[in-house]
Design a protein around this motif. Structure first.
Motif, short mmCIF file in Angstrom:
data_model
loop_
_atom_site.label_atom_id
_atom_site.label_comp_id
_atom_site.label_asym_id
_atom_site.label_seq_id
_atom_site.Cartn_x
_atom_site.Cartn_y
_atom_site.Cartn_z
N VAL A 152 46.30 39.56 28.52
CA VAL A 152 45.25 39.73 28.90
C VAL A 152 45.16 40.29 29.91
O VAL A 152 44.25 41.35 29.97
CB VAL A 152 44.88 37.97 29.43
CG1 VAL A 152 44.09 38.08 30.69
CG2 VAL A 152 45.35 37.01 28.86
N ILE A 153 46.55 41.06 30.57
CA ILE A 153 46.52 42.57 31.12
C ILE A 153 46.61 43.16 30.25
O ILE A 153 45.30 44.11 30.62
CB ILE A 153 47.75 42.19 31.45
CG1 ILE A 153 48.42 41.04 32.80
CG2 ILE A 153 47.78 43.13 32.91
CD1 ILE A 153 49.40 40.84 33.80
N GLY A 154 46.67 43.27 29.16
CA GLY A 154 46.30 44.34 28.44
C GLY A 154 44.94 44.65 27.75
O GLY A 154 44.76 45.67 27.86
N LEU A 155 44.57 43.39 27.18
CA LEU A 155 43.18 43.83 27.29
C LEU A 155 42.08 44.04 28.04
O LEU A 155 41.56 44.57 27.56
CB LEU A 155 42.42 42.36 26.20
CG LEU A 155 43.50 42.06 25.19
CD1 LEU A 155 42.67 40.51 24.73
CD2 LEU A 155 43.13 43.01 24.30
N LEU A 156 42.79 43.37 29.59
CA LEU A 156 41.99 44.10 30.81
C LEU A 156 42.15 45.78 30.96
O LEU A 156 41.04 46.47 31.14
CB LEU A 156 41.94 43.58 31.56
CG LEU A 156 42.18 41.49 32.61
CD1 LEU A 156 43.32 41.11 32.94
CD2 LEU A 156 40.24 42.24 32.52
N TYR A 157 42.93 45.88 30.36
CA TYR A 157 43.26 47.48 30.77
C TYR A 157 42.45 48.48 29.45
O TYR A 157 41.78 49.19 30.20
CB TYR A 157 44.20 47.91 30.45
CG TYR A 157 45.13 49.41 29.88
CD1 TYR A 157 44.82 50.25 31.22
CD2 TYR A 157 45.50 49.53 29.23
CE1 TYR A 157 45.80 51.54 30.80
CE2 TYR A 157 46.17 51.25 28.83
CZ TYR A 157 45.86 52.22 29.23
OH TYR A 157 45.80 53.20 29.53
N VAL A 158 42.39 47.91 28.16
CA VAL A 158 42.01 48.75 26.92
C VAL A 158 40.06 48.50 27.40
O VAL A 158 39.87 49.29 27.20
CB VAL A 158 42.18 48.06 25.93
CG1 VAL A 158 41.19 48.61 24.65
CG2 VAL A 158 44.05 47.81 25.60
N ASP A 159 39.90 47.41 28.04
CA ASP A 159 38.78 47.18 28.45
C ASP A 159 37.64 47.81 29.46
O ASP A 159 37.25 48.37 29.33
CB ASP A 159 38.58 45.41 28.95
CG ASP A 159 36.98 45.60 29.20
OD1 ASP A 159 36.08 45.36 28.07
OD2 ASP A 159 36.35 45.21 30.13
N ALA A 160 39.30 48.05 30.72
CA ALA A 160 38.81 48.89 31.54
C ALA A 160 38.66 50.14 31.36
O ALA A 160 37.60 50.92 31.31
CB ALA A 160 39.20 48.91 32.70
N ARG A 161 39.25 50.82 30.55
CA ARG A 161 39.53 52.53 30.05
C ARG A 161 37.71 52.71 28.82
O ARG A 161 37.54 53.67 28.63
CB ARG A 161 40.59 52.46 29.31
CG ARG A 161 41.59 52.93 30.56
CD ARG A 161 42.89 53.63 29.72
NE ARG A 161 42.64 55.04 28.98
CZ ARG A 161 43.47 54.94 28.26
NH1 ARG A 161 44.48 55.02 27.90
NH2 ARG A 161 42.86 56.96 27.90
#
Length: 363
Positions: free
Chosen positions: A337-346
């Motif tokens: 979930v944290i990894g996808l939040l990072y990808v989504d933010a970028r």
């Protein structure tokens, strides 16, 4: 300039190449032939995996053609539901590999914590009352610190694995931990720096609340409880702003404390959705914990009429074993979930595409 043929069902155009157009309908990613228009020539699921397939197919069809810049923003911004759903799918698809990746550190760490707890726990049996177990405050600090550092390294490994899986590359324990080993010091610095920043607002209240002894709280304890509740607001805010630090380290390779600043800028403007995603992921984790511990407590409650010192220590032992199993299995989901939040933010702020992600992860 001649008018472009209409694209049937198109609600948003992400890329327009020399011939083909990549965009979205109401519920799918789609490819159109831009020279003829009409209905899509191919459609894909509206998910992060579907976007990956649509993007690769678009590049293949365009061949030597150079795609235009994104029209109207990022190619696949995700909702909170899509982030949780994407994390579940990645977690399920690579379940055993991710569980082993987590267990490599979680199991020995939890074994150390359990050993320290059992070695220092003090069991008091008041007359006519059930036994009570207490652990020295300094041992709680040590065990929490060990746990936090272990979880930071696991997060780096799982986020690396998730980034590879998004590109269609097969993650492995060896690859993830090779990257983590090279960046372990930075991961630990980021975990400690972020953890200390989060602890500062709640530390005064926690210290005062710790003065509570006996059955009736003192004035200091009551004031500490109030300060603790007030401090939780900035603590949660800081935790969300620094949440993506581990992802910045393992994907972008930044050093020192700069990943915390980078995380702050990525989450700015997305704090509430980040908090929402983490609350939902936390509720899932808490629900699993609740079921496991309810079973453990129920077994001991029915096996002993009196909660004695021996029973209490066995309860601590089996609770620790349960915690090790749950963390090994569930931590990868939370880290995805944290990894996808990072990808989504970028994606939202920088228009991140899979080619850039591949370059940053060595693809």
């Amino acid at each position: 300039m001649s008018a472009q043929p209409p694209l049937t069902g198109a609600e948003h155009v992400d890329f327009r190449g020399r011939r083909f157009v990549l965009g979205r309908t109401a519920d799918r990613y789609a490819l159109w032939d831009g020279t003829t228009g009409g209905v899509p020539v191919e459609e894909f699921a509206l998910s992060i995996e579907g976007w990956g397939r649509a993007w690769q197919r678009y590049l293949l069809l365009e061949a030597a053609g150079e795609p235009a810049a994104p029209a109207g923003g990022a190619p696949y911004p995700l909702t909170v539901g899509q982030i949780l759903g994407g994390a579940f799918r990645l977690w399920g698809r690579h379940f055993w590999g991710l569980t082993a990746m987590s267990a490599v550190l979680v199991v020995p760490t939890q074994a150390i914590i359990l050993s320290l707890t059992l070695a220092t726990v003090r069991v008091v049996v008041p007359p006519g009352a059930p036994a009570q177990a207490t652990v020295p405050w300094w041992m709680s600090v040590i065990t929490n610190l060990i746990s936090a550092l272990s979880f930071a390294l696991v997060a780096g490994a799982v986020i690396r694995a998730g980034a590879l899986a998004l590109q269609g590359r097969r993650p492995s324990i060896g690859d993830s931990y090779r990257v983590v080993a090279r960046r372990a010091l930075t991961l630990l610095v980021v975990a400690l720096g972020g953890g200390l920043a989060v602890a500062v607002p709640i530390l005064p209240g926690a210290v005062l609340f710790g003065t509570w002894e006996g059955t009736s709280p003192s004035g200091l304890a009551v004031g500490g409880a109030v300060l603790l509740l007030v401090g939780l607001v900035p603590a949660v805010f800081l935790a969300m702003r620094f949440l993506l630090g581990s992802a910045v380290v393992v994907i972008e390779g930044r050093r020192g404390l700069s990943p915390l600043g980078r995380s702050w800028s990525l989450v700015r403007g997305l704090t509430w959705r980040t908090l929402g995603a983490m609350v939902l992921a936390g509720l899932i984790l808490f629900g699993v914990f609740l079921v496991f511990f309810a079973v453990v407590v129920a077994v001991f409650a029915t096996s002993a009429d009196v909660v004695s010192e021996a029973v209490l220590k066995r309860l601590i032992l089996w609770s620790g074993i349960s915690a090790a199993v749950i963390f090994a299995v569930m931590l990868p989901f939370v880290d995805l979930v944290i990894g996808l939040l990072y990808v989504d933010a970028r994606v939202r702020k920088e228009g991140l595409d899979l080619d850039t992600l591949a370059r940053e992860t060595g693809g």
